[in-house]
Scaffold this motif. Structure first.
Motif, mmCIF file in Angstrom:
data_model
loop_
_atom_site.group_PDB
_atom_site.id
_atom_site.type_symbol
_atom_site.label_atom_id
_atom_site.label_comp_id
_atom_site.label_asym_id
_atom_site.label_seq_id
_atom_site.Cartn_x
_atom_site.Cartn_y
_atom_site.Cartn_z
ATOM 1 N N HIS A 79 -12.012 -13.764 1.687
ATOM 2 C CA HIS A 79 -10.925 -13.226 0.456
ATOM 3 C C HIS A 79 -12.016 -13.074 -0.665
ATOM 4 C CE1 HIS A 79 -10.740 -17.972 0.565
ATOM 5 N NE2 HIS A 79 -10.176 -17.826 -0.860
ATOM 6 N N ARG A 82 -12.849 -10.055 -0.965
ATOM 7 C CA ARG A 82 -12.171 -8.763 -1.366
ATOM 8 C C ARG A 82 -11.380 -8.324 -2.937
ATOM 9 N NH1 ARG A 82 -9.039 -7.131 3.342
ATOM 10 N NH2 ARG A 82 -10.209 -7.225 4.991
ATOM 11 N N ILE A 87 -9.574 -1.395 -3.228
ATOM 12 C CA ILE A 87 -9.953 -0.505 -1.928
ATOM 13 C C ILE A 87 -8.727 0.964 -1.848
ATOM 14 C CG2 ILE A 87 -10.064 -0.188 0.901
ATOM 15 C CD1 ILE A 87 -10.454 -3.656 0.629
ATOM 16 N N PHE A 89 -7.400 3.854 0.701
ATOM 17 C CA PHE A 89 -7.247 4.407 1.635
ATOM 18 C C PHE A 89 -6.268 6.156 1.235
ATOM 19 C CE2 PHE A 89 -7.064 0.231 3.454
ATOM 20 C CZ PHE A 89 -7.523 -0.085 4.073
ATOM 21 N N ALA A 93 -1.043 3.437 1.881
ATOM 22 C CA ALA A 93 -0.849 1.906 1.638
ATOM 23 C C ALA A 93 0.173 1.109 0.912
ATOM 24 C CB ALA A 93 -2.212 1.074 2.524
ATOM 25 N N LEU A 95 3.165 -0.355 -0.528
ATOM 26 C CA LEU A 95 4.667 -1.670 0.004
ATOM 27 C C LEU A 95 5.582 -0.761 -0.231
ATOM 28 C CD1 LEU A 95 3.337 -4.939 -1.225
ATOM 29 C CD2 LEU A 95 2.782 -3.510 0.947
ATOM 30 N N PHE A 106 2.644 -7.905 -6.922
ATOM 31 C CA PHE A 106 2.656 -8.470 -5.534
ATOM 32 C C PHE A 106 1.135 -9.254 -5.265
ATOM 33 C CE2 PHE A 106 0.835 -8.331 -1.181
ATOM 34 C CZ PHE A 106 2.332 -9.318 -0.287
ATOM 35 N N VAL A 107 -0.004 -8.006 -5.304
ATOM 36 C CA VAL A 107 -1.136 -8.018 -5.482
ATOM 37 C C VAL A 107 -1.937 -9.388 -6.853
ATOM 38 C CG1 VAL A 107 -3.450 -7.022 -5.718
ATOM 39 C CG2 VAL A 107 -2.195 -6.153 -4.733
ATOM 40 N N ALA A 110 -0.477 -12.167 -6.027
ATOM 41 C CA ALA A 110 -1.427 -13.548 -4.558
ATOM 42 C C ALA A 110 -2.466 -13.504 -4.593
ATOM 43 C CB ALA A 110 -1.044 -12.147 -3.531
ATOM 44 N N ARG A 155 -4.206 -0.449 -7.904
ATOM 45 C CA ARG A 155 -3.994 -1.661 -7.565
ATOM 46 C C ARG A 155 -5.246 -1.740 -6.815
ATOM 47 N NH1 ARG A 155 -0.622 -1.255 -1.634
ATOM 48 N NH2 ARG A 155 -2.735 -0.128 -1.062
ATOM 49 N N ALA B 87 -3.524 -3.542 8.210
ATOM 50 C CA ALA B 87 -4.469 -3.071 8.531
ATOM 51 C C ALA B 87 -4.594 -2.772 6.965
ATOM 52 C CB ALA B 87 -5.439 -2.107 8.858
ATOM 53 N N ALA B 88 -3.864 -2.031 7.021
ATOM 54 C CA ALA B 88 -3.178 -0.877 5.440
ATOM 55 C C ALA B 88 -2.485 -1.484 4.575
ATOM 56 C CB ALA B 88 -2.324 -0.008 6.011
ATOM 57 N N ASP B 89 -2.104 -2.551 5.403
ATOM 58 C CA ASP B 89 -0.389 -3.362 4.135
ATOM 59 C C ASP B 89 -1.866 -4.499 3.240
ATOM 60 O OD1 ASP B 89 1.103 -2.072 4.171
ATOM 61 O OD2 ASP B 89 1.883 -3.763 5.567
ATOM 62 N N VAL B 91 -5.724 -4.857 3.983
ATOM 63 C CA VAL B 91 -6.759 -4.347 3.162
ATOM 64 C C VAL B 91 -6.544 -3.949 1.702
ATOM 65 C CG1 VAL B 91 -9.314 -3.225 3.364
ATOM 66 C CG2 VAL B 91 -8.455 -4.485 5.292
ATOM 67 N N GLY B 92 -5.039 -2.764 1.864
ATOM 68 C CA GLY B 92 -4.813 -1.991 0.814
ATOM 69 C C GLY B 92 -4.437 -3.012 -0.257
ATOM 70 N N THR B 93 -3.686 -4.098 -0.425
ATOM 71 C CA THR B 93 -3.658 -5.308 -0.803
ATOM 72 C C THR B 93 -4.563 -5.958 -1.665
ATOM 73 O OG1 THR B 93 -2.951 -6.612 0.069
ATOM 74 C CG2 THR B 93 -1.206 -5.343 -1.083
ATOM 75 N N GLY B 94 -6.039 -6.196 -1.105
ATOM 76 C CA GLY B 94 -6.856 -7.068 -1.696
ATOM 77 C C GLY B 94 -6.774 -8.132 -0.818
ATOM 78 N N LEU B 95 -5.721 -8.633 0.144
ATOM 79 C CA LEU B 95 -5.276 -9.922 0.529
ATOM 80 C C LEU B 95 -6.097 -9.780 2.151
ATOM 81 C CD1 LEU B 95 -1.811 -10.553 0.027
ATOM 82 C CD2 LEU B 95 -3.737 -11.628 -1.220
ATOM 83 N N HIS B 96 -6.398 -10.569 2.934
ATOM 84 C CA HIS B 96 -7.183 -10.840 4.374
ATOM 85 C C HIS B 96 -6.933 -11.758 4.688
ATOM 86 C CE1 HIS B 96 -10.567 -12.066 6.866
ATOM 87 N NE2 HIS B 96 -10.909 -10.469 6.413
ATOM 88 N N CYS B 97 -6.541 -10.882 6.184
ATOM 89 C CA CYS B 97 -6.259 -12.658 7.266
ATOM 90 C C CYS B 97 -6.867 -12.023 8.595
ATOM 91 C CB CYS B 97 -4.850 -12.800 7.493
ATOM 92 S SG CYS B 97 -4.123 -11.545 7.885
ATOM 93 N N ASP B 111 -7.175 -16.847 4.197
ATOM 94 C CA ASP B 111 -6.617 -17.299 3.433
ATOM 95 C C ASP B 111 -5.634 -18.577 2.962
ATOM 96 O OD1 ASP B 111 -7.768 -18.416 0.459
ATOM 97 O OD2 ASP B 111 -6.529 -16.279 -0.133
ATOM 98 N N SER B 114 -3.283 -17.605 -0.082
ATOM 99 C CA SER B 114 -2.822 -16.356 -0.769
ATOM 100 C C SER B 114 -1.575 -16.599 1.370
ATOM 101 C CB SER B 114 -3.108 -15.028 -0.701
ATOM 102 O OG SER B 114 -4.086 -15.086 0.594
ATOM 103 N N GLU B 117 1.605 -14.730 0.379
ATOM 104 C CA GLU B 117 1.776 -13.142 0.742
ATOM 105 C C GLU B 117 1.187 -12.256 1.934
ATOM 106 O OE1 GLU B 117 0.367 -15.326 -1.345
ATOM 107 O OE2 GLU B 117 1.881 -15.321 -3.353
ATOM 108 N N TRP B 118 0.399 -12.405 2.692
ATOM 109 C CA TRP B 118 -0.544 -12.070 3.680
ATOM 110 C C TRP B 118 0.790 -12.358 4.541
ATOM 111 C CZ3 TRP B 118 -1.779 -14.545 7.789
ATOM 112 C CH2 TRP B 118 -2.606 -16.316 7.447
ATOM 113 N N LEU B 121 3.565 -9.969 4.172
ATOM 114 C CA LEU B 121 3.152 -8.654 4.075
ATOM 115 C C LEU B 121 3.511 -8.169 6.729
ATOM 116 C CD1 LEU B 121 -0.552 -7.716 2.570
ATOM 117 C CD2 LEU B 121 2.240 -6.834 2.130
#
Lengths: 228, 658
Positions: A79, A82, A87, A89, A93, A95, A106-107, A110, A155, B87-89, B91-97, B111, B114, B117-118, B121
């Protein structure tokens, strides 16, 4: 860190289910570059991008992205990579159940921004940067395709990443809207951001020249021949 | 106590709240456990430990009610669509799992800072799946088919699972590109709506202590999830073969990839589960392959894999078999059992160090989790004694009933397969795990009827059989173990057939059929024949039973030629209602029926019956096989006909009953 390349891969390879998707990838990308990744569907463009944002491990070789070692990065710390990237797409993508502003909020929530004026200012600044300054209240479905992609770019810019990765960001857009998005990405490069973009849109390569990397036969080679 | 209070505040019913703190011995971690249940029936568990640096989210469904075989591949289509959305949600939000969708739910790890949040999602995506993604998911799935599914080890597993569980069982479902093409976006969404609901679900969060319980944004997503009626499906119980079966497929490369399975009729909560799992350590250590025992409410199994040269594979499977047999012959020493227990303890303890592994342990081996959590491991395992291990091995391990799938160069794969299975139990498959015909092409223009007619011509002529009114056959039947019985079969064609088996002049068993129904009599006690049994005796109503196909509701097809070392056979398959009934093998030179193969379902599972017809002799101008050898369940019965009387005087009253 500014003296170091943002992306550096040596003898990199990607294998999926024992099938070599990419091999012998050698790549160095510095600050302020616009890099296009072209090639047929399935040629490995998205696989390379996934390696760059830590979604897929390199099967062979070494690599660093924004100072993060791709060989040692793991589930605990991916993370942090990231957060140094933005990124974008093809299918945005976003919400769908919250407004444009709340998508950005939201971002920030987080990624550790506490609620307050700084957070609101940052959201507004990013919306302004992509030309959506007055549309923060709108839900994604109420925005046009081009506006949704602008919101996705906003974003991606929230945490001021030095590197923006875009996987066919204009694939779902009409030509006029595409041009607007390309102009926006080009403007970011002018501000010393690095943009790596996978695309099938060869018009973009001519309209906004940059480095072109061609994926074919499991390899990536730099080319000066822009396909017609 | 905070997490319990929080759950109450948000409308959850606190079923149980336990705070388990492990005593930190040998680096053991302390884990706090809190369990609640939402009003819609969703069970929530929070495992918290200051040893955890990441967080894990696991959702698990008690899929016994949910697992149904519907359109093949829909479950995986749903899983892939969810994955694409996540994946879209993320990666798009910069979160990771990292997440995996399993056949019974999904699991994610990422992580800890977060996780709220993830996790939200993932849960939001679960509640509101985006069907628009399906088209792209479908195209990607098909495009990557070869790369994903034609890997030799994957092919070996797919063949094994299909054979172990059958295509009608969810675990044996075999997806092909044609199945994927047929799936629509609405199929995918319907699958999720039908099978994933809260009242058969468990949500488990493992996190550092900084998180006080199931996060509020999650419960907001989950509380309006309506409970649904759970229908219990009729699942076919997989059955175990009576002998070793082997399946081979060709692949490139030098290595052979082998997957071995054996179904275990053992539920995870059965008292024998603990000794079995302790013994699994021994089985795994006994060979160079990888052996595990998976106890599953739906279908438990022993699973073994090995890759390498053909001699590596043979040696490794033999070592596994020896370990299985050895476990049945003698109990382990006390010292050996103590070391297995210690090894299981160390593994279990280590499991608690990972939030994801701890979650799985809590779900799948709750007693093990509890035993380690309470520091009661020794007491938990004390009841298992060396004799229990031997008893469990005797009751459950069947080294002679393994199913072995081998993928590699064809000669090497065949060598491995034939080292364990008879040639008649060897199946050939392609890389999509579809069975291939073991037979060669049929001669141009020849039909099954041609082959059957040629047989009757060779036996005296079709017309001669058509003119037959009755027949009496007498002989002996020798069963395994040397028991010899007298056999008398009498029949009046179109009227009735009776077979009587006697010992020392006393009739032990009779089977009587009239057109459409039959009776079995054992020691004089009659009972009506079920249809499947009637069908076995029905041929006795016809002089030329293989020509009475329409009357017997059968169709016949010439499916190929079989090449023996010393000749060729024509293979005719008889089917009823689209299901194979029997395969008949006729000698291409003499035209006589040589043997037949039949798959039956007996009270304890499938049975393969092999019958050989030998020593044809002439009686009144007609040829009859006088030695008929029947092999099934490793039991051999030989019927030797001493006399055959075509058109004998036969009493019709013996075919009647009240």
């Amino acid at each position: 860190m500014n003296d170091l390349p943002l992306v550096h891969i040596e003898n990199g390879g990607v294998t999926i289910a024992e099938h070599a998707v990419l091999q012998d990838v050698n790549l160095t990308i510095g600050a302020g570059e616009l890099v296009y990744l072209i090639g047929k569907t399935g040629s490995g463009k998205s696989s390379l991008l996934k390696c760059l944002y830590g979604e897929r491990a390199l099967s062979h070789g070494q690599g660093t992205v924004c100072g993060h070692d791709l060989n040692t990065i793991n589930r605990k710390n991916v993370h942090t990579l990231r957060r140094d990237l933005g990124i974008v797409f093809q299918d945005f993508a976003l919400l769908p159940d919250r407004s444009a502003s709340d998508n950005l909020d939201f971002v920030l929530g987080a990624t550790g921004w506490s609620k307050g004026t700084a957070r609101e200012s940052r959201i507004q600044a990013c919306l302004d940067a992509v030309g959506l300054g007055t549309k923060g209240y709108k839900m994604p479905h109420a925005l046009s395709g081009g506006e949704q992609q602008r919101l996705a770019i906003a974003r991606a810019l929230l945490n001021e990443p030095p590197l923006l990765i875009a996987d066919e960001p204009t694939g779902n857009l009409d030509p006029e809207t595409t041009n607007g998005i390309l102009q926006l990405l080009h403007d970011l490069v002018q501000k010393d951001r690095t943009v790596i973009m996978a695309t099938h849109d060869h018009h973009a390569l001519r309209a906004y020249p940059g480095r072109v990397l061609h994926c074919s036969g499991g390899r990536i080679e730099e080319t000066t021949n822009v396909p017609s | 106590m905070k997490s319990g209070m929080k759950a109450l505040k948000h409308g959850a019913i606190t079923l149980a709240f336990a705070c388990l703190i492990l005593t930190p011995v040998r680096g053991q971690v302390a884990v706090h456990v809190a369990t609640t249940e939402e009003p819609n029936g969703l069970k929530c568990v929070h495992l918290a430990s200051d040893a955890y640096e990441t967080a894990a989210l696991v959702m698990e469904w008690t899929f016994k009610p949910a697992l149904e075989v519907e359109r093949t591949g829909t479950g995986e289509a749903w899983a892939r669509t969810l994955s694409a959305q996540w994946a879209a949600d993320t990666v798009g939000t910069g979160l990771h799992c990292h997440w995996t969708v399993t056949p019974t739910g999904f699991e994610a790890q990422g992580d800890a800072a977060s996780v709220v949040e993830w996790g939200a999602l993932l849960l939001r995506g679960l509640r509101s799946p985006n069907s628009a993604l399906w088209q792209n998911v479908q195209a990607t799935w098909i495009d990557g088919w070869g790369a994903s599914y034609h890997v030799p080890s994957t092919v070996a597993e797919r063949i094994l699972w299909t054979e172990m569980f059958s295509l009608r069982h969810p675990y044996g479902e075999r997806v092909l590109p044609s199945n994927i093409e047929a799936i629509t976006a609405s199929d995918v969404i319907s699958h999720g709506a039908a099978y994933w609901h809260p009242n058969n679900g468990l949500l488990l969060l493992s996190s550092p202590l900084t998180l006080e319980g199931i996060p509020e944004p999650w419960t907001e997503i989950l509380t309006d999830w309506p409970a649904r009626e759970i229908k219990k499906p009729a699942l076919p119980l997989p059955s175990r073969p009576r002998q070793i079966e082997a399946f081979i497929a060709e692949s490139g490369g030098d290595s052979v990839h082998t997957a071995v399975g054996q179904l275990l009729r053992l539920k995870p909560n059965h008292p024998d589960a603990l000794p079995m799992l302790l013994m699994a350590h021994h089985l795994d250590a006994a060979s160079s392959g990888s052996c595990e025992v998976v106890l599953d409410a739906l279908a438990s199994r022993l699973h073994f894999t090995v890759s390498g040269t053909s001699s590596d594979a043979i040696g490794s499977i033999q070592a596994l078999q020896e370990a299985m047999v050895g476990s049945t012959r003698s109990a382990p020493t006390k010292e050996a059992l103590t070391s297995w227990k210690q090894s299981a303890f160390e593994e279990t303890t280590a499991t608690l160090e990972s939030p994801l592994a701890a979650a799985h342990l809590f779900i799948h081996r709750p007693k093990w989790f509890q035993a380690v959590a309470d520091g009661e491991w020794n007491a938990f395992t004390a009841s298992v004694r060396p004799n229990d291990i031997q008893r469990v091995a005797i009751n459950y391990l069947r080294s002679e009933n393994l199913q072995i799938s081998v993928v590699g160069p064809l000669d090497s794969a065949r060598a491995v397969a034939l080292a364990f299975a008879d040639a008649q139990f060897l199946g050939l498959y392609d890389k999509n795990a579809e069975a291939l015909s073991p037979y060669g092409p049929v001669p141009d223009g020849m039909t099954a009827l041609d082959v059957i007619r040629a047989h009757y011509d060779a036996c005296g002529g079709e017309q001669a059989f058509a003119a037959l009114k009755s027949c009496r056959r007498e002989g002996t039947m020798e069963a395994s173990g040397g028991m010899i019985m007298d056999v008398l079969a009498e029949e009046v064609y179109g009227v009735g057939h009776r077979t009587a088996i006697s010992i020392d002049g006393r009739v032990m068993m009779e089977n009587v059929v009239q057109p459409g129904e039959g009776r079995s009599l054992q020691m004089g006690r009659p009972r009506p024949m079920p249809d499947v049994e009637y069908r076995r005796y029905e041929p006795g109503l016809y002089a030329a039973d293989m020509l009475a196909l329409e009357e017997r509701d059968l169709t016949a097809g010439l499916i190929g030629t079989y090449q023996r070392a010393d000749g060729t056979e024509w293979v005719v398959e008889l089917n009823r209602d689209g299901t194979r009934v029997q395969r008949l093998f006729f000698d291409a030179r003499t035209h006589l029926l040589l043997r037949s193969e039949e798959h039956r379902t007996g009270p304890t599972g499938p049975v393969q019956v092999f019958v050989a017809y030998d020593e044809y002799q002439e009686f009144d101008g007609l040829q009859y096989a006088t030695k008929i050898t029947r092999l099934s369940n490793n039991q051999r019965m030989v019927l030797t006909l001493e006399s055959v009387e075509p058109n004998a005087r036969v009493d019709k009253s013996q075919f009647e009953w009240e």
